[in-house]
Design an enzyme around this catalytic site. Structure first.
Site, PDB file in Angstrom:
ATOM      1  N   CYS A   9       0.876  -1.177   0.000  1.00  0.00           N
ATOM      2  CA  CYS A   9       0.000   0.000   0.000  1.00  0.00           C
ATOM      3  C   CYS A   9       0.910   1.222   0.000  1.00  0.00           C
ATOM      4  CB  CYS A   9      -0.985  -0.022   1.169  1.00  0.00           C
ATOM      5  SG  CYS A   9      -0.264   0.216   2.803  1.00  0.00           S
ATOM      6  N   ARG A  15      -3.474  -0.479   5.553  1.00  0.00           N
ATOM      7  CA  ARG A  15      -4.035  -1.542   4.724  1.00  0.00           C
ATOM      8  C   ARG A  15      -3.123  -2.750   4.558  1.00  0.00           C
ATOM      9  NH1 ARG A  15      -5.461   2.054  -0.351  1.00  0.00           N
ATOM     10  NH2 ARG A  15      -3.515   3.000   0.361  1.00  0.00           N
ATOM     11  N   ASP A 117      -7.882   4.081   0.994  1.00  0.00           N
ATOM     12  CA  ASP A 117      -6.994   4.349   2.119  1.00  0.00           C
ATOM     13  C   ASP A 117      -7.767   5.035   3.246  1.00  0.00           C
ATOM     14  OD1 ASP A 117      -4.853   4.867   3.794  1.00  0.00           O
ATOM     15  OD2 ASP A 117      -3.685   5.933   2.282  1.00  0.00           O
TER      16      ASP A 117
END
Length: 146
Positions: A9, A15, A117
């Site tokens: 990520c 994440r 996100d």
């Protein structure tokens, strides 16, 4: 057969570590190694507090985590690279064109779902990211188990 999976990520604090933990649990005992890194990692930082809280609420073990910066050696060592967004794939392809055939969205099996996100957003964003990651992990785990 995949032996090494890398999850990517941006910061490697929300994440990708969440996905790493869920995937490690889902394929425990398979021999597949799972790691994570960030395209612009907050190097050395632990899992973000809201991500940590959501994982604990869902009864996941939280191993020690420190954010790592993605590099070419990590990409070369991985058999499979999973990202959260299409732009992450593009960045990886620019960085390491040889990773083209092994880089996919974590949400590939959910209609190429991109996982938004949650960083610096409210709690519901973290819960939504967790649910999306969980679905992606379940789908990939079926393909990674021997």
């Amino acid at each position: 057969m995949f032996e090494r999976v890398l999850i990517v990520c941006i910061g490697n604090i929300c994440r990708s570590p969440c996905a790493q933990i869920l995937l490690e649990e889902a394929i425990a005992g398979s021999g597949v190694k799972v790691a994570s890194a960030g395209l612009a990692a907050k190097v050395g930082q632990p899992i973000e507090a809201s991500t940590r809280s959501v994982l604990l609420e869902h009864r996941h073990a939280l191993p020690e985590h420190r954010a790592r910066q993605l590099d070419g050696a990590m990409l070369q060592a991985a058999d499979l690279v999973l990202t959260m967004e299409r732009r992450h794939i593009e960045h990886i392809h620019h960085m390491a064109p040889e990773a083209r055939g092994k880089t996919f969205l974590l949400g590939k099996w959910q209609g190429e779902l991109e996982i938004v996100d949650p960083y610096r957003r409210d709690r519901t964003a973290f819960e939504q990211a967790y649910r999306d990651i969980e679905k992606g992990v379940e789908a990939w785990a079926k393909r990674l188990r021997p």
